[in-house]
Enzyme design. Structure first.
Site, short mmCIF file in Angstrom:
data_model
loop_
_atom_site.label_atom_id
_atom_site.label_comp_id
_atom_site.label_asym_id
_atom_site.label_seq_id
_atom_site.Cartn_x
_atom_site.Cartn_y
_atom_site.Cartn_z
N LYS A 62 0.88 -1.14 0.05
CA LYS A 62 -0.07 -0.03 -0.01
C LYS A 62 0.99 1.29 -0.15
O LYS A 62 0.50 2.20 -0.77
CB LYS A 62 -0.96 -0.07 1.29
CG LYS A 62 -1.69 -1.36 1.25
CD LYS A 62 -2.50 -1.53 0.08
CE LYS A 62 -3.38 -3.02 0.18
NZ LYS A 62 -3.11 -4.15 0.72
N TYR A 279 -12.43 -14.44 2.80
CA TYR A 279 -11.41 -13.45 3.14
C TYR A 279 -11.03 -13.23 4.50
O TYR A 279 -12.02 -13.29 5.44
CB TYR A 279 -11.94 -11.96 2.66
CG TYR A 279 -10.84 -10.87 3.07
CD1 TYR A 279 -9.66 -10.59 2.49
CD2 TYR A 279 -11.35 -10.10 4.07
CE1 TYR A 279 -9.06 -9.64 2.80
CE2 TYR A 279 -10.62 -8.92 4.65
CZ TYR A 279 -9.31 -8.86 3.94
OH TYR A 279 -8.41 -7.88 4.46
N TYR A 305 -3.30 -12.71 3.69
CA TYR A 305 -2.81 -12.50 2.08
C TYR A 305 -1.77 -13.53 1.59
O TYR A 305 -1.76 -14.26 0.82
CB TYR A 305 -2.35 -11.10 2.13
CG TYR A 305 -3.55 -9.99 2.40
CD1 TYR A 305 -4.39 -9.64 1.42
CD2 TYR A 305 -3.29 -9.42 3.65
CE1 TYR A 305 -5.29 -8.67 1.57
CE2 TYR A 305 -4.51 -8.25 3.82
CZ TYR A 305 -5.32 -7.97 2.84
OH TYR A 305 -6.35 -7.10 3.10
C1 PLP Z 1 -3.55 -5.25 0.51
C2 PLP Z 1 -2.66 -6.46 0.55
C3 PLP Z 1 -2.64 -7.57 -0.54
C4 PLP Z 1 -3.46 -7.67 -1.70
O1 PLP Z 1 -3.16 -6.47 -2.50
P1 PLP Z 1 -4.31 -5.75 -3.75
O2 PLP Z 1 -3.52 -4.85 -4.19
O3 PLP Z 1 -5.41 -5.23 -2.50
O4 PLP Z 1 -4.94 -7.03 -4.22
C5 PLP Z 1 -1.87 -8.39 -0.23
N1 PLP Z 1 -1.09 -8.77 0.63
C6 PLP Z 1 -0.81 -7.68 1.37
C7 PLP Z 1 -0.12 -7.74 2.62
C8 PLP Z 1 -1.77 -6.78 1.62
O5 PLP Z 1 -1.74 -5.87 2.36
#
Ligand code: PLP
Length: 347
Positions: A62, A279, A305
């Protein structure tokens, strides 16, 4: 730089961005994981560590995306970033971090996107970091569909009522015209690193949820035209929606950079086998993958994730979907702060 740079690169370099990263994120060889998954040495596995990309509150994907959005916010004269995420959102922690480091304020609406409540879930991990940075954290107990738009609108209105100028950052910094640029730039950065390492990563594996990390990589790979394959691993539990969002962001980003740049359907690959149905909750394949990565090359992943994309990479190599002779790059997007809030899954 180069008078013959392709149009998309000239355009990409012309778009203002902040500088939140240390520089190119490191590329790490994973010899023990490679040996376990490909004992004959046919597939070599590396990771590009975007979890180590910045000094701002542990960084992550991010922060890379927000370099572009914060430049836009400043251009518009905004003084407060407003965003939304789950209780243990990495994204809202990153929004709070870049706002703080830019002398701005952050208001983050934290919603119950995950139907679990393990010990200290709303006190430790990411949310603790946001509070420590002085972020205005607003826990919204309403469910996803009911409260979402309302609470965010209220947050925007409250900033205005106090004389501030808010800038809205959508969930994951994805559904925004500049959302895909960070990870298009990631591919440019990667190509420079490859040239100095004398290697080519033919396959990139990336976690996909709000979609702009995956989409940006696709645009970068299609634009450079080297035949690099980007494999997204769905962690949203809603792969149909995620794939549609990835396609849309990839095509909008491509159009922004070069109207002639077309993204073929074949470039958009989303493997739906590893989200474990929902999720935010790890399943057996997630936990097993996290342990494998941690117990081979000491790579730490999170249960929301990266544990899921790690499960995907492990299976793809094991089942031979990745051809011998390949150099695979696992794109590590961050997320480790959430681990603390999930300790009960590892007792
Ligand atoms: C937000 C996030 C993702 C997913 O990425 P997107 O761009 O939202 O698809 C994957 N891994 C981590 C650690 C994240 O914070």
């Amino acid at each position: 730089m180069d008078g013959h740079a392709p149009e998309y690169l000239v355009k990409l370099r012309s778009i203002p961005k902040e500088s939140f990263l240390f520089g190119p994120s490191p590329i790490q060889s994973l010899p023990r994981l490679s040996k376990v998954l490909s004992p004959d040495g046919g597939v070599k596995i590396y990771a590009k560590r975007d979890d180590c990309n910045s000094g701002l509150a542990y960084g992550g994907n991010k922060v890379r995306k927000l370099e572009y959005l914060v430049a836009d916010a400043k251009k518009q004269g905004c003084d407060t970033l407003v965003s939304v995420g789950g209780v243990q959102s990495n994204h809202t922690r990153a929004v709070t971090a870049v706002a703080t480091a830019s002398g701005m304020k952050a208001v983050t609406v934290q919603e119950k996107w995950v139907p679990i409540d393990p010990p200290l879930y709303d006190k430790t991990g990411n949310i603790l970091l946001s509070r420590l940075m002085g972020g205005d954290v607003r826990l919204n107990q309403e469910g996803f569909h009911i409260g979402h738009k309302e609470a965010t609108k209220e947050a925007m209105d409250s900033v205005k009522a106090n004389g501030g100028k808010p800038y809205y950052v959508p969930a994951g910094a994805s559904d925004h015209e500049l959302g895909g640029l960070g990870f298009t730039n990631f591919v440019v950065e990667l190509a420079e690193q490859e040239a100095s390492m004398n290697i080519f990563f033919d396959t990139l594996i990336v976690c996909s949820v709000t979609g702009s990390s995956h989409a940006g990589l696709i645009v970068g790979a299609v634009a450079e035209g080297k035949g690099r394959k980007i494999i997204g691993i769905d962690a949203s539990g809603k792969p149909v929606e995620t794939k549609a969002q990835v396609s849309r962001i990839a095509r909008n980003t491509a159009a922004l950079l070069d109207p002639k740049l077309e993204i073929p359907d074949s470039a958009i690959i989303l493997d739906e086998r590893f989200h474990e149905g929902i999720y935010g909750i790890p399943g057996p394949s997630t936990i097993a993958a996290m342990k494998t990565a941690a117990q081979t090359d000491a790579v730490i992943t999170d249960p929301v994730y990266e544990g899921k994309s790690m499960a995907g990479m492990i299976q793809l190599v094991k089942e031979g979907a990745i051809k011998p002779g390949s150099n695979v790059l696992y794109v590590h997007l961050g997320g480790q702060p959430a681990l603390n809030a999930y300790s009960s899954y590892f007792e």
